[in-house]
Design an enzyme around this catalytic site. Structure first.
Site, mmCIF file in Angstrom:
data_model
loop_
_atom_site.group_PDB
_atom_site.id
_atom_site.type_symbol
_atom_site.label_atom_id
_atom_site.label_comp_id
_atom_site.label_asym_id
_atom_site.label_seq_id
_atom_site.Cartn_x
_atom_site.Cartn_y
_atom_site.Cartn_z
ATOM 1 C CD GLU A 244 -3.004 -0.888 0.332
ATOM 2 O OE1 GLU A 244 -3.172 0.228 -0.173
ATOM 3 O OE2 GLU A 244 -3.688 -1.872 0.041
ATOM 4 C CB CYS A 278 -1.839 7.177 1.396
ATOM 5 S SG CYS A 278 -3.228 6.364 2.191
HETATM 6 P P1 NAD Z 1 8.416 4.815 4.459
HETATM 7 O O1 NAD Z 1 8.420 4.088 3.181
HETATM 8 O O2 NAD Z 1 9.542 5.722 4.760
HETATM 9 O O3 NAD Z 1 8.387 3.803 5.703
HETATM 10 C C1 NAD Z 1 7.347 2.863 5.848
HETATM 11 C C2 NAD Z 1 7.812 1.773 6.787
HETATM 12 O O4 NAD Z 1 8.847 1.019 6.161
HETATM 13 C C3 NAD Z 1 8.390 2.267 8.109
HETATM 14 O O5 NAD Z 1 7.955 1.410 9.130
HETATM 15 C C4 NAD Z 1 9.885 2.137 7.898
HETATM 16 O O6 NAD Z 1 10.638 1.972 9.077
HETATM 17 C C5 NAD Z 1 9.958 0.884 7.057
HETATM 18 N N1 NAD Z 1 11.169 0.758 6.244
HETATM 19 C C6 NAD Z 1 11.966 1.751 5.774
HETATM 20 N N2 NAD Z 1 12.960 1.211 5.034
HETATM 21 C C7 NAD Z 1 12.787 -0.126 5.043
HETATM 22 C C8 NAD Z 1 13.485 -1.206 4.450
HETATM 23 N N3 NAD Z 1 14.575 -1.023 3.692
HETATM 24 N N4 NAD Z 1 13.008 -2.460 4.648
HETATM 25 C C9 NAD Z 1 11.893 -2.663 5.391
HETATM 26 N N5 NAD Z 1 11.194 -1.679 5.982
HETATM 27 C C10 NAD Z 1 11.635 -0.417 5.804
HETATM 28 O O7 NAD Z 1 7.009 5.528 4.509
HETATM 29 P P2 NAD Z 1 6.472 6.525 5.598
HETATM 30 O O8 NAD Z 1 7.186 7.805 5.394
HETATM 31 O O9 NAD Z 1 6.468 5.902 6.939
HETATM 32 O O10 NAD Z 1 4.962 6.656 5.136
HETATM 33 C C11 NAD Z 1 4.547 7.586 4.214
HETATM 34 C C12 NAD Z 1 4.195 6.911 2.931
HETATM 35 O O11 NAD Z 1 3.226 5.904 3.160
HETATM 36 C C13 NAD Z 1 3.573 7.866 1.942
HETATM 37 O O12 NAD Z 1 4.059 7.631 0.658
HETATM 38 C C14 NAD Z 1 2.098 7.525 2.026
HETATM 39 O O13 NAD Z 1 1.362 7.891 0.903
HETATM 40 C C15 NAD Z 1 2.159 6.064 2.243
HETATM 41 N N6 NAD Z 1 0.917 5.563 2.837
HETATM 42 C C16 NAD Z 1 0.121 4.748 2.094
HETATM 43 C C17 NAD Z 1 -1.063 4.275 2.606
HETATM 44 C C18 NAD Z 1 -1.947 3.338 1.821
HETATM 45 O O14 NAD Z 1 -2.755 2.654 2.423
HETATM 46 N N7 NAD Z 1 -1.850 3.244 0.525
HETATM 47 C C19 NAD Z 1 -1.449 4.636 3.890
HETATM 48 C C20 NAD Z 1 -0.633 5.470 4.619
HETATM 49 C C21 NAD Z 1 0.559 5.911 4.071
#
Ligand code: NAD
Length: 503
Positions: A244, A278
């Site tokens: 997502e 999002c």
């Molecule tokens: P992010 O991608 O920076 O981090 C998401 C998660 O992934 C965090 O828990 C982080 O610690 C983890 N992570 C980071 N690097 C990783 C790796 N190499 N391997 C495994 N895990 C890793 O995103 P964010 O800044 O926390 O969230 C914002 C983003 O999420 C935005 O793009 C937003 O649109 C999206 N989002 C989407 C939805 C949806 O349902 N489609 C809902 C909420 C947020």
């Protein structure tokens, strides 16, 4: 991080979470590495076996007990969410309420959606009784974001548990306390199933450790860039992934739209949670006849809103300072590309400090980053289009395809426009209308990811269908035996050919 927990000796034991609003510490959490994650997954595997073996009604009762505990602790949970994200308490309360709705639906509908169902066997296999049942996968690894630290991951956690799995949850490093509280509430409400939900804390390395831990599926929510990294790790073990990711959602406003309702919804959709949603509104395509009027109404409303460290703030700070830089780049580039600033400009985005005041732009060139990349801040671009066809074309041109909305007094015409949009969810005459309907699946395509959470599809996402045939009587002609005479086989084939040519 590579093959071993090589950083175990050097990595810090804990990390501090700070309020994005004040910078004050709001929590201290362990940095979990490969070993701790592996232990959590092992415990989850044991819990999963007992959980999956329960009659569905027992799982439902347990999950409803958890829901009651969450409802009883609503204020404490909302307080943790608000402290970690900086969002106003009222927004955090709404997030918990939405989560309760979803947990309720998942708990009450899992059995109906997943239980064994008979299917017709067809003429060729008329001697078989055929059925399919959706069985839990085992242990689900959930990696969550910070913007809706309860609601978003619970779209996976609640549905995965209801489908009979155990879960190991890695919340965002910005909001670990919310994840810890969630698991504690489940552990106290359902003490007989220890290990059913474990929260592991840390940043990217902890998430990566979970993706490679041997879980049966990873449900990831976050940015598309991180999704690619998680997918690469999952590829090594063919671990399935649900992703997502972000959005660049468009709102289409037709000539006959109720412009007050549209402006109100656009302002909320674009600015609530400081635009860190999002499926928030980032682009608006209004047909030329109503563009100026819509812009005026949006500016009027957005200009009256308060943000900052004040009690009547309608939205809070940017949760991550790095995102503030992205928001500034998008606004500056849009203005340099010839966009008009109708409200605010780059001065709305302070160089230090997390509170960004609303920015409303118009006539933003379609190739400017504010139109092509996720801004994830309190910024909205309102462009004029010659026709609904052009609006649909532009809305669909984004590499993202998460959600969209359409405003038209003619609801049927609105629904017809929705059907032409490349989006996983569309609201007609509201924004994010689908988010409060647990029965509706949610998810996107392209840069917005793949797979679905919520609804029946969201339950099935954490299961594998198992098909079973039970032979009721020997077939008149057995096509799966070497002893069947060739003449009988030919007669059967001739009959099948006749049937398929004439029916
Ligand atoms: P992010 O991608 O920076 O981090 C998401 C998660 O992934 C965090 O828990 C982080 O610690 C983890 N992570 C980071 N690097 C990783 C790796 N190499 N391997 C495994 N895990 C890793 O995103 P964010 O800044 O926390 O969230 C914002 C983003 O999420 C935005 O793009 C937003 O649109 C999206 N989002 C989407 C939805 C949806 O349902 N489609 C809902 C909420 C947020």
């Amino acid at each position: 991080m590579t093959g071993t927990d090589q950083d175990a000796a050097t990595r810090p034991a804990t990390f501090t979470v700070r309020s994005p609003a004040t910078g004050d510490p709001v929590g201290e959490h362990p940095v979990h590495g490969l070993e701790e994650v592996a232990r959590a997954v092992e415990r989850a595997r044991t819990a999963a076996a007992g959980w999956a073996a329960l009659p569905a009604g027992h799982r439902r009762a347990h999950l409803l007990r958890w829901k009651h505990a969450l409802a009883s602790s609503l204020d404490a949970v909302a307080k943790t969410i608000a402290a970690e994200t900086g969002k106003p308490h009222g927004d955090a309360v709404l997030e918990v309420v939405l989560t309760l709705e979803h947990l309720n639906w998942a708990a009450r509908n899992a059995d109906r959606v997943l239980r064994r169902r008979r299917v017709r066997s067809g003429l060729l296999a008329a001697n078989q009784r055929s059925s399919v049942v959706h069985r839990p996968l085992g242990v689900i690894g959930v990696i969550g974001p910070w913007n809706y630290p309860l609601y978003t991951p619970m779209g996976s956690i609640g549905y995965a548990l209801a489908a009979g799995n155990a879960v190991v949850f890695k919340p965002s490093e910005h909001t670990p306390g919310t994840g810890v509280l969630l698991a504690e509430l489940l552990a106290s409400a359902v003490p007989e199933h220890a290990g059913l939900l474990t929260t592991v804390t840390g940043a990217a390395a902890t998430g990566e450790a979970l993706a490679r831990s041997g879980v049966d599926k990873v449900a990831f929510t976050g940015s598309p860039g991180t999704a690619r990294k998680v997918m690469a790790v999952c590829a090594r073990s063919l671990t399935p992934l649900l992703a997502e990711c972000g959005g660049k959602d468009a709102t289409i406003v037709t000539a006959d739209a109720d412009l007050d309702a549209a402006a109100d919804a656009v302002v909320w959709g674009a600015l609530s949670n400081a635009g860190q949603t999002c499926a928030g509104v980032e682009r608006v395509y209004a047909v030329r006849e109503v563009h100026a009027s819509l812009c005026r109404k949006v500016v009027e409303r957005a200009g009256a809103l308060r943000t900052g460290p004040v009690p009547d703030a309608v939205y809070g700070p940017m949760t991550m300072s790095a995102q503030t830089a992205v928001v500034r780049r998008h606004v500056e580039q849009a203005l340099a590309d010839g966009a008009r600033a109708l409200l605010g400009d780059s001065a709305s985005i302070p160089a230090s400090g997390a509170f960004v005041t609303p920015v409303v732009l118009a006539d933003v060139p379609e190739d400017s980053p504010a139109m092509t990349e996720e801004t994830f801040g309190p910024v909205v671009a309102i462009n004029a289009v010659a026709s609904v066809d052009e609006a649909v074309r532009r809305a669909n041109a984004s590499p993202y395809a998460l959600a969209a909305s359409v405003f038209s007094r003619d609801r049927r015409a609105g629904a017809a426009i929705a059907a032409r949009l490349r989006a996983g969810a569309v609201s007609v005459n509201s924004v994010l209308g689908f988010a409060g309907v647990p029965a509706l699946p949610f998810g996107g395509s392209g840069e917005s990811g793949f797979g679905r959470i919520h609804g029946a599809d969201g339950l099935r996402a954490f299961t594998a269908p198992q098909s079973v045939t039970v032979q009721r009587f020997a077939p008149p002609v057995n096509l799966t035996s070497f002893s069947t005479p060739a003449a009988a086989r030919e007669r059967a084939v001739a009959a099948a050919r006749w049937l398929h040519r004439h029916h």
